[in-house]
Enzyme design. Structure first.
Site, PDB file in Angstrom:
ATOM      1  N   GLN A   1      39.169  30.781  41.880  1.00  0.00           N
ATOM      2  CA  GLN A   1      40.486  31.415  41.898  1.00  0.00           C
ATOM      3  C   GLN A   1      40.595  32.505  42.962  1.00  0.00           C
ATOM      4  OE1 GLN A   1      40.434  31.995  37.380  1.00  0.00           O
ATOM      5  NE2 GLN A   1      42.609  31.790  37.784  1.00  0.00           N
TER       6      GLN A   1
ATOM      7  N   CYS B   1      47.169  31.372  32.720  1.00  0.00           N
ATOM      8  CA  CYS B   1      46.174  31.419  33.795  1.00  0.00           C
ATOM      9  C   CYS B   1      46.686  32.331  34.893  1.00  0.00           C
ATOM     10  CB  CYS B   1      45.962  30.001  34.339  1.00  0.00           C
ATOM     11  SG  CYS B   1      44.746  29.913  35.657  1.00  0.00           S
ATOM     12  N   LEU B   2      45.790  33.157  35.438  1.00  0.00           N
ATOM     13  CA  LEU B   2      46.219  34.059  36.513  1.00  0.00           C
ATOM     14  C   LEU B   2      46.650  33.290  37.755  1.00  0.00           C
ATOM     15  CD1 LEU B   2      43.519  36.871  36.162  1.00  0.00           C
ATOM     16  CD2 LEU B   2      45.917  36.947  35.423  1.00  0.00           C
TER      17      LEU B   2
ATOM     18  N   HIS C   1      37.911  25.478  35.647  1.00  0.00           N
ATOM     19  CA  HIS C   1      38.196  25.861  37.033  1.00  0.00           C
ATOM     20  C   HIS C   1      37.066  25.448  37.977  1.00  0.00           C
ATOM     21  CE1 HIS C   1      41.931  28.162  36.925  1.00  0.00           C
ATOM     22  NE2 HIS C   1      41.516  28.850  35.887  1.00  0.00           N
TER      23      HIS C   1
ATOM     24  N   HIS D   1      38.280  27.138  29.404  1.00  0.00           N
ATOM     25  CA  HIS D   1      39.313  27.202  30.443  1.00  0.00           C
ATOM     26  C   HIS D   1      38.694  27.613  31.792  1.00  0.00           C
ATOM     27  CE1 HIS D   1      43.439  28.708  31.897  1.00  0.00           C
ATOM     28  NE2 HIS D   1      42.597  29.186  32.778  1.00  0.00           N
ATOM     29  N   GLU D   2      37.841  28.655  31.761  1.00  0.00           N
ATOM     30  CA  GLU D   2      37.235  29.125  33.012  1.00  0.00           C
ATOM     31  C   GLU D   2      36.267  28.086  33.570  1.00  0.00           C
ATOM     32  OE1 GLU D   2      38.788  31.431  34.229  1.00  0.00           O
ATOM     33  OE2 GLU D   2      39.676  32.185  32.377  1.00  0.00           O
TER      34      GLU D   2
HETATM   35 NI    NI Z   1      42.750  30.039  34.667  1.00  0.00          NI
END
Ligand code: NI
Length: 173
Positions: free
Chosen positions: A51, A94-95, A140, A136-137
């Protein structure tokens, strides 16, 4: 430490696979600290290295509530070594997809093995919001976003809106 800029979807960099780190050394520790600072500045509860444009298997998490003491978790090379058969839906955000949320169904509990910031092998058993966040992470790191778990209709709508607002931002910048 430094606050880094977070890549917003849709962006091809968020779809790439990350690579394992060989060792958690000074450089990786600094990356973890920068990621935590970036995540806290954005009021997030988790952040994965891709990210911020770094394709390494590194994630940070802090699911402590506001008012509670911070509880930062730094993980390199996380792997799920056990997951519960029970699955449950949780609302995720999510950011990299600011202001969009959707329910995603995942295993309710997981056990994760990882390297901590001192390069020690550790295991963590997670449930509730921590279980959601760690899965979730870790997604990524495989180039998967939470919207990849929902209907393509809803996914495309969210990504279209995000790409529209990115355009507006670039034009007005
Ligand atoms: Ni996320």
């Amino acid at each position: 430490m430094a606050v880094l800029s977070i890549i917003i979807a849709p962006d091809p960099r968020l779809k790439k696979k990350s690579k394992p780190v060989e060792k958690v050394d000074k450089g990786i520790r600094a990356l973890m600290d920068d990621m935590l600072e970036t995540m806290h500045a954005a009021n997030g509860i988790g952040l994965a290295a891709p990210q911020i444009g770094v394709l390494k298997n590194v994630i940070v998490i802090d699911v402590s509530k506001s008012g509670e003491p911070a509880n930062p978790i730094r993980m390199a090379n996380p792997e799920i070594i056990w997951e519960s058969e029970e699955r449950s839906p949780h609302e995720e955000g999510c950011l990299s997809l600011p202001e969009y949320f959707a329910e995603v169904e995942r295993p309710e509990r997981v056990r994760v093995r990882y390297l901590d910031h001192e390069n020690e092998i550790r295991e963590l058993e997670a449930d509730e919001i921590l279980a959601t966040c760690v899965q979730h992470e870790m997604d990524h790191l495989k180039g998967t976003l939470f919207v990849d778990h929902i209907s393509s209709l809803k996914r495309n709508m969210i990504l279209r809106k995000l790409s529209k607002s990115k355009k507006v931002e670039t034009e007005s910048a």
